[in-house]
Design a protein around this motif. Structure first.
Motif, PDB file in Angstrom:
ATOM      1  N   SER A  67      -2.021  -0.299 -11.283  1.00  0.00           N
ATOM      2  CA  SER A  67      -2.623  -0.278  -9.952  1.00  0.00           C
ATOM      3  C   SER A  67      -2.163  -1.445  -9.083  1.00  0.00           C
ATOM      4  O   SER A  67      -2.553  -1.549  -7.917  1.00  0.00           O
ATOM      5  CB  SER A  67      -4.157  -0.303 -10.064  1.00  0.00           C
ATOM      6  OG  SER A  67      -4.596  -1.500 -10.702  1.00  0.00           O
ATOM      7  N   SER A 105       6.668   3.050 -15.778  1.00  0.00           N
ATOM      8  CA  SER A 105       5.327   2.708 -15.318  1.00  0.00           C
ATOM      9  C   SER A 105       4.641   1.842 -16.367  1.00  0.00           C
ATOM     10  O   SER A 105       4.844   2.047 -17.568  1.00  0.00           O
ATOM     11  CB  SER A 105       4.499   3.973 -15.075  1.00  0.00           C
ATOM     12  OG  SER A 105       5.080   4.765 -14.050  1.00  0.00           O
ATOM     13  N   SER A 165      -3.547   0.823 -17.168  1.00  0.00           N
ATOM     14  CA  SER A 165      -3.928   1.293 -15.834  1.00  0.00           C
ATOM     15  C   SER A 165      -4.224   0.126 -14.900  1.00  0.00           C
ATOM     16  O   SER A 165      -4.040   0.242 -13.683  1.00  0.00           O
ATOM     17  CB  SER A 165      -5.152   2.209 -15.936  1.00  0.00           C
ATOM     18  OG  SER A 165      -6.251   1.516 -16.537  1.00  0.00           O
ATOM     19  N   ARG A 166      -4.674  -0.997 -15.467  1.00  0.00           N
ATOM     20  CA  ARG A 166      -4.918  -2.178 -14.631  1.00  0.00           C
ATOM     21  C   ARG A 166      -3.620  -2.687 -14.026  1.00  0.00           C
ATOM     22  O   ARG A 166      -3.569  -3.043 -12.858  1.00  0.00           O
ATOM     23  CB  ARG A 166      -5.585  -3.285 -15.453  1.00  0.00           C
ATOM     24  CG  ARG A 166      -6.999  -2.976 -15.894  1.00  0.00           C
ATOM     25  CD  ARG A 166      -7.695  -4.249 -16.332  1.00  0.00           C
ATOM     26  NE  ARG A 166      -6.983  -4.909 -17.416  1.00  0.00           N
ATOM     27  CZ  ARG A 166      -7.207  -4.726 -18.705  1.00  0.00           C
ATOM     28  NH1 ARG A 166      -8.163  -3.881 -19.076  1.00  0.00           N
ATOM     29  NH2 ARG A 166      -6.519  -5.366 -19.618  1.00  0.00           N
ATOM     30  N   SER A 218       3.157   1.549  -6.304  1.00  0.00           N
ATOM     31  CA  SER A 218       2.683   0.599  -7.312  1.00  0.00           C
ATOM     32  C   SER A 218       3.864  -0.048  -8.030  1.00  0.00           C
ATOM     33  O   SER A 218       5.006   0.420  -7.926  1.00  0.00           O
ATOM     34  CB  SER A 218       1.774   1.295  -8.329  1.00  0.00           C
ATOM     35  OG  SER A 218       2.485   2.339  -8.991  1.00  0.00           O
ATOM     36  N   ASP A 242       0.093  -3.494  -6.617  1.00  0.00           N
ATOM     37  CA  ASP A 242       1.001  -3.097  -5.543  1.00  0.00           C
ATOM     38  C   ASP A 242       2.408  -3.619  -5.826  1.00  0.00           C
ATOM     39  O   ASP A 242       2.599  -4.791  -6.140  1.00  0.00           O
ATOM     40  CB  ASP A 242       0.499  -3.653  -4.205  1.00  0.00           C
ATOM     41  CG  ASP A 242       1.091  -2.920  -3.017  1.00  0.00           C
ATOM     42  OD1 ASP A 242       2.308  -2.670  -3.023  1.00  0.00           O
ATOM     43  OD2 ASP A 242       0.329  -2.591  -2.093  1.00  0.00           O
ATOM     44  N   TYR A 301       0.815  -1.222   0.000  1.00  0.00           N
ATOM     45  CA  TYR A 301       0.000   0.000   0.000  1.00  0.00           C
ATOM     46  C   TYR A 301       0.846   1.268   0.000  1.00  0.00           C
ATOM     47  O   TYR A 301       0.378   2.316   0.449  1.00  0.00           O
ATOM     48  CB  TYR A 301      -0.963   0.033   1.190  1.00  0.00           C
ATOM     49  CG  TYR A 301      -1.918  -1.125   1.239  1.00  0.00           C
ATOM     50  CD1 TYR A 301      -2.711  -1.452   0.144  1.00  0.00           C
ATOM     51  CD2 TYR A 301      -2.041  -1.897   2.390  1.00  0.00           C
ATOM     52  CE1 TYR A 301      -3.599  -2.523   0.182  1.00  0.00           C
ATOM     53  CE2 TYR A 301      -2.917  -2.968   2.448  1.00  0.00           C
ATOM     54  CZ  TYR A 301      -3.694  -3.278   1.338  1.00  0.00           C
ATOM     55  OH  TYR A 301      -4.562  -4.330   1.387  1.00  0.00           O
TER      56      TYR A 301
END
Length: 286
Positions: free
Chosen positions: A172, A164, A168-169, A151, A174, A148
């Motif tokens: 997200s 990155s 978007s899936r 990402s 962790d 938490y």
């Protein structure tokens, strides 16, 4: 994403049915298979059940996960189907957390590394967007081992930078579910996979349309860079932007690898010289 409670209701509806030789058997996926087949979980590999059932491998996770015992029962398909509905929703989240933390430990074992190696060779995690990296496959990495907080990122062994995920899936997910050590430990165990700093990628990867995809990616990156350059004002300093960039430092269990640390010290010295040269050029231009 399909709620896990639907699977429990389906299993309950099948209870009491008599299966004869003429009846077609219905295969109900276990929790791990369902989790891996869900959209957005393509980065994960299957953790073998015997690893999960060995409580020594799960030491300390009971303090990280609420309803630890029930979450473990859900992962191993031993959960009581009569559990309360208000607890089931939270339990599903805790089961995902528990599996992710187990996954981070599993992928740094010999068998876990072998499974992730297969995904790496298929470039399941994507390829580096930099042109000079020539579509080098990426590896997932976490910036922290604490859930938490951050990402998941994607590490390129050629340019030694992180990116990155495009989706978007995937963005997200962790980062603690992969840990900070995995990609660097993989290269230590399989040193023949350490990518060269130049030349073509040699991994035995599928090479169909590689040149076409590379040219399209190069063109798209150039267009994005041109668009960004147009949006940046003349007051923006290249040297200032370079100074703000954070350098990613590969670590294994919290410690920098000796050879990588030496290489990074040399790279940072070269970078400082380049920044100084940029500052001189900008000062002379002014």
């Amino acid at each position: 994403m399909v709620d896990w409670s639907l699977r429990l209701q389906w299993r309950k509806s099948l209870r009491g049915q008599v299966l004869t030789t003429q009846t077609r058997y219905i295969s109900i996926p276990d929790w791990i298979s369902w989790f891996l087949s869900s959209k957005g979980n393509e980065y994960f590999c299957e953790v073998e059940e015997d690893y999960i059932l060995d409580r020594f491998n799960l030491t300390g996770l009971n303090t990280e996960v609420q309803h630890y015992a029930q979450a473990l029962d859900m992962i191993t398909d031993n959960l009581d189907e009569e559990i309360q509905d208000d607890l089931r929703g939270n339990l599903d989240l805790q089961a995902r957390l528990l599996y992710g933390l187990i996954h981070a430990r599993w992928i740094v074992t010999a068998r876990g590394l072998a499974k992730m190696l297969e995904k790496y060779k298929r470039a399941d995690f994507g390829r580096c967007p930099r042109v000079l990296c020539q579509s080098q496959p990426l590896l997932p990495v976490g910036l922290t081992d604490v859930p938490y907080e951050k990402s998941v990122k994607l590490y390129c062994g050629r340019c030694e930078d992180i990116y990155s995920p495009k989706s978007s899936r995937h963005g997200s997910i962790d980062g603690a579910y992969f840990g900070t050590s995995f990609p660097h430990l993989l290269f230590l165990v399989y040193p023949n996979l350490i990518p060269p700093k130049s030349g073509p990628v040699e991994l035995g990867l599928p090479g169909r349309s590689t040149d076409i995809e590379g040219s399209r990616r190069s063109r798209r990156i150039r267009e994005e860079q041109d668009a960004q350059a147009e949006g940046v004002g003349e007051a923006a300093s290249t040297a200032a932007v370079a100074l703000k960039a954070d350098r990613y430092r590969p670590r294994i269990f919290g410690f920098q690898v000796n050879e990588i640390a030496k290489l990074q010290r040399w790279q940072e010295a070269v970078r400082d010289k380049q920044i100084s040269r940029l500052e001189e050029l900008e000062a002379n231009a002014a």
